[in-house]
Design an enzyme around this catalytic site. Sequence first.
Site, PDB file in Angstrom:
ATOM      1  N   SER A   5       0.829  -1.205   0.000  1.00  0.00           N
ATOM      2  CA  SER A   5       0.000   0.000   0.000  1.00  0.00           C
ATOM      3  C   SER A   5       0.862   1.253   0.000  1.00  0.00           C
ATOM      4  CB  SER A   5      -0.851  -0.079   1.284  1.00  0.00           C
ATOM      5  OG  SER A   5      -1.471   1.122   1.602  1.00  0.00           O
ATOM      6  N   SER A  65       9.393   9.761   9.934  1.00  0.00           N
ATOM      7  CA  SER A  65       8.290  10.724   9.804  1.00  0.00           C
ATOM      8  C   SER A  65       8.705  12.045  10.419  1.00  0.00           C
ATOM      9  CB  SER A  65       7.060  10.188  10.542  1.00  0.00           C
ATOM     10  OG  SER A  65       6.151  11.245  10.797  1.00  0.00           O
ATOM     11  N   TYR A 122       4.083   6.668  18.002  1.00  0.00           N
ATOM     12  CA  TYR A 122       4.554   6.697  16.604  1.00  0.00           C
ATOM     13  C   TYR A 122       5.752   7.640  16.472  1.00  0.00           C
ATOM     14  CZ  TYR A 122       4.099   7.716  11.543  1.00  0.00           C
ATOM     15  OH  TYR A 122       4.323   7.891  10.192  1.00  0.00           O
TER      16      TYR A 122
HETATM   17  N1  LIG Z   1       1.914   8.987   4.240  1.00  0.00           N
HETATM   18  C1  LIG Z   1       2.570   9.903   4.955  1.00  0.00           C
HETATM   19  O1  LIG Z   1       2.290  11.099   4.870  1.00  0.00           O
HETATM   20  C2  LIG Z   1       3.659   9.489   5.856  1.00  0.00           C
HETATM   21  C3  LIG Z   1       4.277  10.486   6.607  1.00  0.00           C
HETATM   22  C4  LIG Z   1       5.333  10.136   7.432  1.00  0.00           C
HETATM   23  C5  LIG Z   1       5.759   8.825   7.484  1.00  0.00           C
HETATM   24  N2  LIG Z   1       5.114   7.869   6.768  1.00  0.00           N
HETATM   25  C6  LIG Z   1       5.613   6.498   6.866  1.00  0.00           C
HETATM   26  O2  LIG Z   1       5.622   5.903   5.598  1.00  0.00           O
HETATM   27  C7  LIG Z   1       5.501   4.488   5.722  1.00  0.00           C
HETATM   28  C8  LIG Z   1       4.431   3.997   4.787  1.00  0.00           C
HETATM   29  O3  LIG Z   1       3.187   4.513   5.229  1.00  0.00           O
HETATM   30  P1  LIG Z   1       1.994   4.866   4.234  1.00  0.00           P
HETATM   31  O4  LIG Z   1       1.600   6.262   4.502  1.00  0.00           O
HETATM   32  O5  LIG Z   1       2.315   4.435   2.871  1.00  0.00           O
HETATM   33  O6  LIG Z   1       0.837   3.963   4.870  1.00  0.00           O
HETATM   34  P2  LIG Z   1       0.047   2.688   4.284  1.00  0.00           P
HETATM   35  O7  LIG Z   1      -0.558   3.027   2.978  1.00  0.00           O
HETATM   36  O8  LIG Z   1      -0.867   2.262   5.379  1.00  0.00           O
HETATM   37  O9  LIG Z   1       1.181   1.630   4.102  1.00  0.00           O
HETATM   38  C9  LIG Z   1       1.799   1.060   5.224  1.00  0.00           C
HETATM   39  C10 LIG Z   1       2.342  -0.279   4.873  1.00  0.00           C
HETATM   40  O10 LIG Z   1       2.912  -0.858   6.046  1.00  0.00           O
HETATM   41  C11 LIG Z   1       2.275  -2.099   6.287  1.00  0.00           C
HETATM   42  N3  LIG Z   1       2.205  -2.387   7.688  1.00  0.00           N
HETATM   43  C12 LIG Z   1       1.594  -1.682   8.659  1.00  0.00           C
HETATM   44  N4  LIG Z   1       1.749  -2.289   9.827  1.00  0.00           N
HETATM   45  C13 LIG Z   1       2.465  -3.419   9.581  1.00  0.00           C
HETATM   46  C14 LIG Z   1       2.944  -4.475  10.369  1.00  0.00           C
HETATM   47  N5  LIG Z   1       2.700  -4.546  11.661  1.00  0.00           N
HETATM   48  N6  LIG Z   1       3.664  -5.475   9.778  1.00  0.00           N
HETATM   49  C15 LIG Z   1       3.899  -5.450   8.462  1.00  0.00           C
HETATM   50  N7  LIG Z   1       3.466  -4.468   7.652  1.00  0.00           N
HETATM   51  C16 LIG Z   1       2.752  -3.478   8.223  1.00  0.00           C
HETATM   52  C17 LIG Z   1       0.900  -1.967   5.677  1.00  0.00           C
HETATM   53  O11 LIG Z   1       0.353  -3.268   5.482  1.00  0.00           O
HETATM   54  P3  LIG Z   1      -1.236  -3.489   5.327  1.00  0.00           P
HETATM   55  O12 LIG Z   1      -1.563  -3.143   3.916  1.00  0.00           O
HETATM   56  O13 LIG Z   1      -1.389  -4.920   5.630  1.00  0.00           O
HETATM   57  O14 LIG Z   1      -1.896  -2.589   6.329  1.00  0.00           O
HETATM   58  C18 LIG Z   1       1.242  -1.232   4.403  1.00  0.00           C
HETATM   59  O15 LIG Z   1       1.790  -2.095   3.450  1.00  0.00           O
HETATM   60  C19 LIG Z   1       5.217   4.224   7.190  1.00  0.00           C
HETATM   61  O16 LIG Z   1       6.395   3.849   7.860  1.00  0.00           O
HETATM   62  C20 LIG Z   1       4.739   5.570   7.690  1.00  0.00           C
HETATM   63  O17 LIG Z   1       4.975   5.729   9.058  1.00  0.00           O
HETATM   64  C21 LIG Z   1       4.071   8.174   5.960  1.00  0.00           C
END
Ligand SMILES: NC(=O)c1ccc[n+]([C@@H]2O[C@H](COP(=O)([O-])OP(=O)(O)OC[C@H]3O[C@@H](n4cnc5c(N)ncnc54)[C@H](OP(=O)(O)O)[C@@H]3O)[C@@H](O)[C@H]2O)c1
Length: 325
Positions: free
Chosen positions: A49, A173, A200
């Site tokens: 995702s 983050s 977090y």
């Molecule tokens: N989007 C932002 O603005 C933002 C900002 C700062 C940091 N981040 C960081 O970017 C990274 C990706 O986040 P995203 O925004 O792309 O969110 P996302 O769309 O929810 O993607 C997160 C991914 O991590 C997986 N995941 C979550 N918990 C897990 C676990 N316990 N074990 C294995 N996989 C797990 C999810 O799997 P499932 O599909 O099974 O849920 C998904 O594949 C994260 O580390 C997040 O903290 C994002």
Amino acid sequence: MSLLDTILDRTVALSFDRSGFLRHQRRFVPGDLDVDLSGRVIIVTGASSGIGLATAKALARLKARVLMVGRDKARTEAAVALVRAEVPGAQVRAELLDVSHLAACRAWAAALPEGEVHGLIHNAGALVSRVIRTPEGFESTLACHVLGPMVLTEALAPRLLLAQGARVVFVASGGMYSRRLDVDTLHHDQDKGFDGVQAYADAKRAQVVLSEQLAARFNATGVTFNTMHPGWADTPGVEKGLPTFHRFTAKHLRSPEEGADTVVWLVACPRISGERGKLWLDRAPQPTHLLPWTHEDEAERDKLWAQVHAWAEVDPGWTTALLSK
Ligand SMILES: NC(=O)c1ccc[n+]([C@@H]2O[C@H](COP(=O)([O-])OP(=O)(O)OC[C@H]3O[C@@H](n4cnc5c(N)ncnc54)[C@H](OP(=O)(O)O)[C@@H]3O)[C@@H](O)[C@H]2O)c1
């Protein structure tokens, strides 16, 4: 950087949002990602995702062999199918692993077919509103962002060393800027009083410090460690983890591809092979602290290394043992 850029970056919002990406993008060095990654094996966790999926897709376009790690079979296979549909000839494979489950991380790494690993992207992550316990009893934020990545790094380190110039990237983050490293806050043994946003940010702060520590320990090798933060990208994770924030900011958020840009650049750009131990946003190094009271001291950093290894049941001297072989 112009004075206006500096002022806009200091607002944070106009740096982390989409306008920030578009403004920062003007300084990107043309051709940095004109690269052919054929033969390189790159592991992306959380690839089912959002940013992880966008990263896997971009790396597949650059012809890398991408192991797309996800915890849910259907979601991970759907993500792999999507990359294959959008990138003709993509060499991507679904790998089932919940990175918050430490025994599973060990078993998965041990079962990987022999060979080099050129890139390891610790992207899996989630902001949760209540305590979720992993099979080993850890709170999931700590396990998924900190303990699992350390277990995977240690288990895969010999393969990273085998590759010429392997790169490890932690996706942290900007939320971590609000927090000072305090190792005692990382382990939530009580469910009551849990603050998911704080947990977090604390885990992300720990990622930044651990990445710096790993970079220093691997300094004499070709393996580099860096951390990036993606700004604010519109992903399922943000929609679910911060629904009110998402509702009010949706129009201003980056795309997942824009959020993933610096991850891809850090792992793929040949020009920056010597960069290590830094925090990045939009292909530019960032300070790791913005607020004076968030600076940790050396003792707290040492405590983090020792405590994370104790929780993960990994020898804290593993880097010395490995690198003196
Ligand atoms: N989007 C932002 O603005 C933002 C900002 C700062 C940091 N981040 C960081 O970017 C990274 C990706 O986040 P995203 O925004 O792309 O969110 P996302 O769309 O929810 O993607 C997160 C991914 O991590 C997986 N995941 C979550 N918990 C897990 C676990 N316990 N074990 C294995 N996989 C797990 C999810 O799997 P499932 O599909 O099974 O849920 C998904 O594949 C994260 O580390 C997040 O903290 C994002």
